[in-house]
Design a protein around this motif. Sequence first.
Motif, PDB file in Angstrom:
ATOM      1  N   LEU A   6       8.856   7.397   1.806  1.00 23.72           N
ATOM      2  CA  LEU A   6       8.465   6.172   1.943  1.00 23.72           C
ATOM      3  C   LEU A   6       7.428   6.009   3.582  1.00 23.72           C
ATOM      4  N   VAL A   7       8.301   6.619   4.315  1.00 18.70           N
ATOM      5  CA  VAL A   7       7.692   6.318   5.734  1.00 18.70           C
ATOM      6  C   VAL A   7       6.326   7.129   5.658  1.00 18.70           C
ATOM      7  N   ARG A   8       6.261   8.414   5.363  1.00 24.54           N
ATOM      8  CA  ARG A   8       5.088   9.072   5.169  1.00 24.54           C
ATOM      9  C   ARG A   8       4.056   8.460   4.495  1.00 24.54           C
ATOM     10  N   ASN A   9       4.290   7.714   3.527  1.00 21.02           N
ATOM     11  CA  ASN A   9       3.376   7.109   2.572  1.00 21.02           C
ATOM     12  C   ASN A   9       2.945   5.950   3.177  1.00 21.02           C
ATOM     13  N   LEU A  10       3.740   5.011   4.068  1.00 19.01           N
ATOM     14  CA  LEU A  10       3.380   4.057   4.675  1.00 19.01           C
ATOM     15  C   LEU A  10       2.333   4.141   5.645  1.00 19.01           C
ATOM     16  N   VAL A  11       2.617   5.203   6.539  1.00 16.94           N
ATOM     17  CA  VAL A  11       1.460   5.647   7.461  1.00 16.94           C
ATOM     18  C   VAL A  11       0.278   6.160   6.915  1.00 16.94           C
ATOM     19  N   ALA A  12       0.282   6.995   5.726  1.00 17.57           N
ATOM     20  CA  ALA A  12      -0.899   7.491   5.256  1.00 17.57           C
ATOM     21  C   ALA A  12      -1.471   6.613   4.589  1.00 17.57           C
ATOM     22  N   ALA A  13      -0.974   5.607   3.876  1.00 19.31           N
ATOM     23  CA  ALA A  13      -1.813   4.688   2.992  1.00 19.31           C
ATOM     24  C   ALA A  13      -2.455   3.659   4.003  1.00 19.31           C
ATOM     25  N   ASN A  14      -1.997   3.559   5.459  1.00 15.01           N
ATOM     26  CA  ASN A  14      -2.459   2.258   6.001  1.00 15.01           C
ATOM     27  C   ASN A  14      -3.491   3.067   7.236  1.00 15.01           C
ATOM     28  N   LEU A  15      -3.546   4.323   6.911  1.00 13.13           N
ATOM     29  CA  LEU A  15      -4.570   4.950   8.095  1.00 13.13           C
ATOM     30  C   LEU A  15      -6.000   4.635   7.534  1.00 13.13           C
ATOM     31  N   PRO A  16      -6.954   4.306   8.298  1.00 13.97           N
ATOM     32  CA  PRO A  16      -8.350   4.001   7.707  1.00 13.97           C
ATOM     33  C   PRO A  16      -9.168   5.031   7.443  1.00 13.97           C
ATOM     34  N   ASP A  17      -8.560   6.066   6.215  1.00 15.55           N
ATOM     35  CA  ASP A  17      -9.136   7.239   5.853  1.00 15.55           C
ATOM     36  C   ASP A  17      -9.690   6.823   4.389  1.00 15.55           C
TER      37      ASP A  17
ATOM     38  N   ASN B 117     -11.206   8.519   2.430  1.00 15.61           N
ATOM     39  CA  ASN B 117     -11.253   9.784   1.308  1.00 15.61           C
ATOM     40  C   ASN B 117     -10.031   9.933   0.654  1.00 15.61           C
ATOM     41  N   ARG B 118      -8.908   9.173   1.069  1.00 20.20           N
ATOM     42  CA  ARG B 118      -7.656   9.611   0.657  1.00 20.20           C
ATOM     43  C   ARG B 118      -7.415   9.156  -0.879  1.00 20.20           C
ATOM     44  N   ASP B 119      -6.864  10.332  -1.491  1.00 19.10           N
ATOM     45  CA  ASP B 119      -6.754  10.430  -2.894  1.00 19.10           C
ATOM     46  C   ASP B 119      -5.743   9.433  -3.488  1.00 19.10           C
ATOM     47  N   LEU B 120      -6.345   8.203  -3.528  1.00 21.33           N
ATOM     48  CA  LEU B 120      -5.361   7.218  -3.907  1.00 21.33           C
ATOM     49  C   LEU B 120      -5.915   6.253  -4.946  1.00 21.33           C
ATOM     50  N   PRO B 121      -5.253   5.411  -5.630  1.00 24.58           N
ATOM     51  CA  PRO B 121      -6.099   4.429  -6.510  1.00 24.58           C
ATOM     52  C   PRO B 121      -6.529   3.430  -5.446  1.00 24.58           C
ATOM     53  N   ARG B 122      -7.747   2.862  -5.814  1.00 26.09           N
ATOM     54  CA  ARG B 122      -8.700   1.977  -5.286  1.00 26.09           C
ATOM     55  C   ARG B 122      -7.813   0.707  -4.920  1.00 26.09           C
ATOM     56  N   ASP B 123      -8.256   0.312  -3.460  1.00 23.52           N
ATOM     57  CA  ASP B 123      -7.701  -1.107  -3.167  1.00 23.52           C
ATOM     58  C   ASP B 123      -8.645  -1.889  -3.564  1.00 23.52           C
ATOM     59  N   PRO B 124      -8.417  -2.828  -4.563  1.00 22.16           N
ATOM     60  CA  PRO B 124      -9.614  -3.876  -4.770  1.00 22.16           C
ATOM     61  C   PRO B 124      -9.939  -4.759  -3.524  1.00 22.16           C
ATOM     62  N   GLY B 125      -8.979  -4.825  -2.736  1.00 16.65           N
ATOM     63  CA  GLY B 125      -9.241  -5.856  -1.377  1.00 16.65           C
ATOM     64  C   GLY B 125     -10.104  -5.014  -0.593  1.00 16.65           C
TER      65      GLY B 125
ATOM     66  N   ARG C 188       0.937  -1.141  -0.003  1.00 20.58           N
ATOM     67  CA  ARG C 188       0.070  -0.054  -0.126  1.00 20.58           C
ATOM     68  C   ARG C 188       0.860   1.100  -0.101  1.00 20.58           C
ATOM     69  N   GLY C 189       1.921   1.244   0.748  1.00 13.63           N
ATOM     70  CA  GLY C 189       2.682   2.344   0.986  1.00 13.63           C
ATOM     71  C   GLY C 189       3.545   2.739  -0.429  1.00 13.63           C
ATOM     72  N   VAL C 190       3.762   1.381  -1.214  1.00 10.20           N
ATOM     73  CA  VAL C 190       4.640   1.633  -2.504  1.00 10.20           C
ATOM     74  C   VAL C 190       3.588   2.421  -3.365  1.00 10.20           C
ATOM     75  N   LEU C 191       2.517   1.728  -3.170  1.00 13.64           N
ATOM     76  CA  LEU C 191       1.407   2.362  -4.434  1.00 13.64           C
ATOM     77  C   LEU C 191       1.052   3.690  -4.158  1.00 13.64           C
ATOM     78  N   SER C 192       0.918   4.056  -2.721  1.00 10.34           N
ATOM     79  CA  SER C 192       0.455   5.372  -2.585  1.00 10.34           C
ATOM     80  C   SER C 192       1.790   6.257  -3.007  1.00 10.34           C
ATOM     81  N   MET C 193       2.988   5.952  -2.722  1.00 10.95           N
ATOM     82  CA  MET C 193       3.819   6.810  -3.007  1.00 10.95           C
ATOM     83  C   MET C 193       4.335   7.201  -4.383  1.00 10.95           C
ATOM     84  N   VAL C 194       4.077   5.954  -5.230  1.00 11.34           N
ATOM     85  CA  VAL C 194       4.123   6.138  -6.877  1.00 11.34           C
ATOM     86  C   VAL C 194       2.908   7.014  -7.305  1.00 11.34           C
TER      87      VAL C 194
END
Lengths: 121, 474
Positions: free
Chosen positions: B449-460, B462-470, B400-406
């Motif tokens: 990377l650390v920022r994105n790891l945190v941001a991507a794994n927060l239960p938010d 509304n975050r502006d990221l690709p959808r997680d099919p899971g 998730r962190g990698v996806l968010s950063m890219v």
Amino acid sequence: MATLGKEYKDREVIVRQGEAGNCMYVVQEGEVEAIAEVDGREMRLRKLGPNDFFGEMALFGAENRSATVRALGTARVLTIDKKSFLGGVQEDPSLAFRMVKVMSQRIRDLTDRLAEHHLKG
Amino acid sequence: MITRTTDGFGQLGERSQALRSKSSMPLRDGSRIAVIGAGPAGSMFSYFLLNMAESVALDLQVDLYEPRHFCHRGPAGCNHCGGVVSESLVQRLATEGIALPDDVVQRGLESYTLHMDVGDVEIATPLHESRIAAIYRGNGPRNSEPMDTHSFDGYLQQLASEKGARIVRQLVSDVRKHDDAMQVECADGSVDDYDLVVLASGVNSRLAKSLEDLAEEHVSPALTKTFICEFRLGKEVIRETLGPSMHVFLLDIPRLEFAALIPKGDYATLCLLGDDIDEELMDRFFGSPEVARCFPGGVIPRHICHCYPRINIRTARPPFGDRLVMVGDSGTTRLFKDGIGAAYRTAKAAARTVAFHGVSADDFREHYWPLCKKIDADNRVGKFVFWVGSLVQRARFARRGVLSMVAREQQQSAAPRRMSGVLWDLFSGSAPYTDVFLRTLHPAYVGSLVRNLVAANLPDKNRDLPRDPGEERA
Ligand SMILES: Cc1cc2nc3c(=O)[nH]c(=O)nc-3n(C[C@H](O)[C@H](O)[C@H](O)COP(=O)(O)OP(=O)(O)OC[C@H]3O[C@@H](n4cnc5c(N)ncnc54)[C@H](O)[C@@H]3O)c2cc1C
């Protein structure tokens, strides 16, 4: 059939004289012309075709483009990154053989043109 | 088979150094060279050697042995590979004055699309330019219709032939030392003497392997099994589904190091690289929804051509002897990436040694071996990088962190593309692994990377990221 590089339309500018540059280009298809702009007037330096390169001075230190290069008709051009080129030359100096050969030919052509100009003038 | 004679390949190893004659063995006008195999390494060696010889007015005779006809469709004309000519090789060839013709390039690739269970993201080429070539090594898949395109290997062989190499359509069955020369024997029983033998027969040939039995000191390249198959999708479908993008999969499947779907003209090539690809691994791969998502209607069609070629994962030692040098896969290659680029680099380094120095083991040790060692050292870093990659493959939060950063980097055109750049160079093989690794140590990369790891794994949600099919399924 498929292609590499980027397509430029007729008269589209690929590099502009005076602008900063950090890559060179190799013509893949079509033709481009190199133009020097002096006091608002244009002087064609040379026409280049497939496999010819331009913008090479940016790889060897000169930071600003010495000429404008634009497409003559539709042309396709591939970018060669400075880092990739210099890394290649560091490993294999013979990578620059062809460029040195072409550049020395260009110096010879310019010398001839200069001499001709002097004789006429 | 390569026969051991009374002195075998004597000068192949460090242990036999003491016996080695100190004198160099320069080539002279009329010297004869046998190049075994007209894959990229053999053809490029022949081309560059003849080019260099011409520039120093040295008249050499180069015989290029190759039984394969690259105009054949299917395995008969193919040297089994994904067919991606890396960005760095496209640029180097263009600098050399070799522009890949349009009828050799099946598709110009402009981006990589990374597929993970947590979502997909596209990484575009830095200049939005087609800088990577998708090619066929032969003339396309088995049972494919005649195409208006041509084989990459056939094109390189033609370049070598136009430079003056003589193409010998024979399978070499034996190489042996004979007095001061090398002797090459073909399957039809014909025998010829040479001043130098260049082994460019790759790793899917028995010829290179038999060196091990002959010269005690010689260690052949270590190999592992891979898988390639071809899907017939049609140009239109490819344009709509895959586009000019190479599709790379980062999936939690043990032993799978790299999987890619490469669009060509009417077909797409799938490559699986890793530790001995087998049926079990393939079943898991083809059962992944991330893979099915790439095909029309989410259904993976039957493949029309497949093979299990081997890949070199460790350098031959040493890849030279007196009057003998191994180039391309027979010698060394880059781990899992840019094998054709490594074939070009080793072929050219060997050609430089031969043209400007000589053909003794000493000449190769001094002028050729350093490049092989450099590639080898970089592969060791590569192994570590792939190990880190496998950790990311296994940890959903990391994916998730990698996806968010890219995704963020691709959305903001002016921002530094740290993760995109690292993945780009890793997928494309455009930069050495050491370079890629060092960039991941940069404080700005680590911080982001650390920022994105945190941001991507927060239960938010509304975050502006690709959808997680899971998440969608849950
Ligand atoms: C699954 C897979 C995917 C890959 N994908 C890519 C990719 O996308 N991009 C990339 O850059 N690299 C890729 N590679 C690596 C690449 O295929 C090799 O690194 C490259 O082919 C090496 O070139 P070569 O000339 O050394 O050997 P080869 O390509 O194997 O050529 C050897 C030649 O020698 C001939 N030969 C063999 N034995 C004899 C004999 N006894 N007598 C005469 N001729 C003989 C063969 O017919 C052949 O033509 C991939 C490899 C695998 C296994």
